[in-house]
Design a protein around this motif. Structure first.
Motif, PDB file in Angstrom:
ATOM      1  N   GLN A   1       0.805  -1.319   0.179  1.00 48.16           N
ATOM      2  CA  GLN A   1       0.005   0.274   0.130  1.00 48.16           C
ATOM      3  C   GLN A   1       0.273   1.145   0.107  1.00 48.16           C
ATOM      4  O   GLN A   1       1.626   1.086   1.089  1.00 48.16           O
ATOM      5  CB  GLN A   1      -0.607  -0.059   1.565  1.00 48.16           C
ATOM      6  CG  GLN A   1      -1.628   1.559   0.809  1.00 48.16           C
ATOM      7  CD  GLN A   1      -2.532   1.197   2.326  1.00 48.16           C
ATOM      8  OE1 GLN A   1      -2.233   0.441   2.982  1.00 48.16           O
ATOM      9  NE2 GLN A   1      -3.913   1.990   3.055  1.00 48.16           N
ATOM     10  N   VAL A   2       0.744   2.164  -0.820  1.00 48.03           N
ATOM     11  CA  VAL A   2       1.359   3.252  -1.060  1.00 48.03           C
ATOM     12  C   VAL A   2       1.004   4.559  -0.317  1.00 48.03           C
ATOM     13  O   VAL A   2       0.013   4.810   0.218  1.00 48.03           O
ATOM     14  CB  VAL A   2       1.050   3.787  -2.630  1.00 48.03           C
ATOM     15  CG1 VAL A   2       1.253   5.543  -2.753  1.00 48.03           C
ATOM     16  CG2 VAL A   2       1.879   3.301  -2.979  1.00 48.03           C
ATOM     17  N   GLN A   3       1.316   4.777   0.711  1.00 46.08           N
ATOM     18  CA  GLN A   3       1.437   5.927   1.674  1.00 46.08           C
ATOM     19  C   GLN A   3       2.337   7.107   1.486  1.00 46.08           C
ATOM     20  O   GLN A   3       3.630   7.662   1.182  1.00 46.08           O
ATOM     21  CB  GLN A   3       1.572   5.752   2.815  1.00 46.08           C
ATOM     22  CG  GLN A   3       0.417   4.682   3.321  1.00 46.08           C
ATOM     23  CD  GLN A   3      -0.167   4.377   4.981  1.00 46.08           C
ATOM     24  OE1 GLN A   3       1.141   4.640   5.564  1.00 46.08           O
ATOM     25  NE2 GLN A   3      -1.079   4.653   4.955  1.00 46.08           N
ATOM     26  N   LEU A   4       2.258   8.372   2.060  1.00 51.83           N
ATOM     27  CA  LEU A   4       2.900   9.170   1.636  1.00 51.83           C
ATOM     28  C   LEU A   4       2.331  10.645   2.785  1.00 51.83           C
ATOM     29  O   LEU A   4       1.030  10.880   3.024  1.00 51.83           O
ATOM     30  CB  LEU A   4       3.205  10.552   0.406  1.00 51.83           C
ATOM     31  CG  LEU A   4       3.725   9.519  -1.000  1.00 51.83           C
ATOM     32  CD1 LEU A   4       3.694  11.129  -1.747  1.00 51.83           C
ATOM     33  CD2 LEU A   4       4.966   9.881  -0.619  1.00 51.83           C
ATOM     34  N   VAL A   5       3.404  10.648   4.051  1.00 52.29           N
ATOM     35  CA  VAL A   5       2.652  11.088   5.486  1.00 52.29           C
ATOM     36  C   VAL A   5       3.039  12.614   5.439  1.00 52.29           C
ATOM     37  O   VAL A   5       4.828  12.496   6.075  1.00 52.29           O
ATOM     38  CB  VAL A   5       2.652   9.888   6.071  1.00 52.29           C
ATOM     39  CG1 VAL A   5       2.223  10.591   7.585  1.00 52.29           C
ATOM     40  CG2 VAL A   5       1.753   8.641   5.821  1.00 52.29           C
ATOM     41  N   GLU A   6       3.158  13.544   4.863  1.00 52.44           N
ATOM     42  CA  GLU A   6       3.479  14.551   5.925  1.00 52.44           C
ATOM     43  C   GLU A   6       2.744  15.373   6.879  1.00 52.44           C
ATOM     44  O   GLU A   6       1.911  14.842   7.621  1.00 52.44           O
ATOM     45  CB  GLU A   6       2.494  15.818   4.646  1.00 52.44           C
ATOM     46  CG  GLU A   6       2.831  15.878   3.368  1.00 52.44           C
ATOM     47  CD  GLU A   6       1.444  15.006   2.509  1.00 52.44           C
ATOM     48  OE1 GLU A   6       1.542  15.634   1.735  1.00 52.44           O
ATOM     49  OE2 GLU A   6       0.320  14.520   3.335  1.00 52.44           O
ATOM     50  N   SER A   7       3.986  15.698   7.940  1.00 56.40           N
ATOM     51  CA  SER A   7       4.033  16.240   9.233  1.00 56.40           C
ATOM     52  C   SER A   7       5.338  17.311   9.458  1.00 56.40           C
ATOM     53  O   SER A   7       5.804  17.770   8.570  1.00 56.40           O
ATOM     54  CB  SER A   7       4.734  15.512   9.988  1.00 56.40           C
ATOM     55  OG  SER A   7       5.792  14.978   9.717  1.00 56.40           O
ATOM     56  N   GLY A   8       5.294  17.961  10.527  1.00 59.48           N
ATOM     57  CA  GLY A   8       5.906  19.615  10.193  1.00 59.48           C
ATOM     58  C   GLY A   8       4.884  20.793  10.601  1.00 59.48           C
ATOM     59  O   GLY A   8       5.552  21.721  10.998  1.00 59.48           O
ATOM     60  N   GLY A   9       3.565  21.075  10.310  1.00 59.61           N
ATOM     61  CA  GLY A   9       3.140  21.734  10.157  1.00 59.61           C
ATOM     62  C   GLY A   9       2.504  22.732  10.930  1.00 59.61           C
ATOM     63  O   GLY A   9       2.810  21.733  11.712  1.00 59.61           O
ATOM     64  N   GLY A  10       1.867  23.381  11.095  1.00 56.18           N
ATOM     65  CA  GLY A  10       1.712  24.503  11.920  1.00 56.18           C
ATOM     66  C   GLY A  10       1.598  26.018  12.405  1.00 56.18           C
ATOM     67  O   GLY A  10       1.554  25.889  10.460  1.00 56.18           O
ATOM     68  N   LEU A  11       1.222  26.402  13.136  1.00 53.37           N
ATOM     69  CA  LEU A  11       1.487  27.779  13.220  1.00 53.37           C
ATOM     70  C   LEU A  11       2.409  28.744  12.944  1.00 53.37           C
ATOM     71  O   LEU A  11       2.759  28.157  14.613  1.00 53.37           O
ATOM     72  CB  LEU A  11       0.187  27.913  14.378  1.00 53.37           C
ATOM     73  CG  LEU A  11      -0.164  30.126  14.309  1.00 53.37           C
ATOM     74  CD1 LEU A  11      -0.506  30.797  12.857  1.00 53.37           C
ATOM     75  CD2 LEU A  11      -1.107  30.029  15.704  1.00 53.37           C
ATOM     76  N   VAL A  12       2.929  30.266  13.163  1.00 53.76           N
ATOM     77  CA  VAL A  12       4.326  30.429  12.563  1.00 53.76           C
ATOM     78  C   VAL A  12       4.600  31.429  12.682  1.00 53.76           C
ATOM     79  O   VAL A  12       3.366  32.291  11.851  1.00 53.76           O
ATOM     80  CB  VAL A  12       5.433  29.765  11.524  1.00 53.76           C
ATOM     81  CG1 VAL A  12       4.857  29.933  10.594  1.00 53.76           C
ATOM     82  CG2 VAL A  12       6.565  30.088  12.005  1.00 53.76           C
ATOM     83  N   GLN A  13       5.293  32.479  13.060  1.00 57.30           N
ATOM     84  CA  GLN A  13       5.049  33.649  12.794  1.00 57.30           C
ATOM     85  C   GLN A  13       5.745  34.275  11.787  1.00 57.30           C
ATOM     86  O   GLN A  13       6.470  33.740  11.575  1.00 57.30           O
ATOM     87  CB  GLN A  13       5.357  34.408  14.017  1.00 57.30           C
ATOM     88  CG  GLN A  13       4.715  34.521  15.395  1.00 57.30           C
ATOM     89  CD  GLN A  13       4.946  35.400  16.815  1.00 57.30           C
ATOM     90  OE1 GLN A  13       6.199  36.136  16.693  1.00 57.30           O
ATOM     91  NE2 GLN A  13       4.837  35.763  17.255  1.00 57.30           N
TER      92      GLN A  13
END
Length: 116
Positions: A1-13
């Motif tokens: 099963q192909v997966q691409l899992v993003e992380s690291g986003g959020g709120l920044v000034q």
């Protein structure tokens, strides 16, 4: 099963930095070009940065040149986007993309919000 899992986003000034990560699995990562795209509200999805399968060639949107850096680790099946000097107009959902024509895979996206 192909997966691409993003992380690291959020709120920044504004002026801050974030590092996005994308973990790939289920396909031969090392032979695919990897890219980051983004889509802001009410706008079309746009290419942010592309990195060739061997890591030798890159391409950036003019709006992020000099501020963003794409990189990959083929041993770990990971691709990264280092984002510096962030601006409010960088606010968007960021998507990881793997491509080896005619095959293409997408992640689900991670939200990046740049706001004071």
């Amino acid at each position: 099963q192909v997966q691409l899992v993003e992380s690291g986003g959020g709120l920044v000034q504004p002026g801050g930095s974030l590092r996005l990560s994308c973990a790939a699995s289920g396909f031969t990562f090392s032979i695919y070009a990897m890219s980051w795209y983004r889509q802001a509200p009410r706008k079309e999805r746009e290419l942010v940065a592309t990195l060739s399968s061997d890591g030798r060639f890159t391409n950036y949107a003019n709006s992020v040149k000099g501020r963003f850096t794409i990189s990959r680790d083929n041993a770990k099946n990971m691709v990264y986007l280092q984002m510096n000097s962030l601006k409010p107009e960088d606010t968007a959902v960021y998507y990881c993309n793997a491509e080896r024509v005619p095959i293409e895979y997408w992640g689900q996206g991670t939200q990046v919000t740049v706001s004071s």
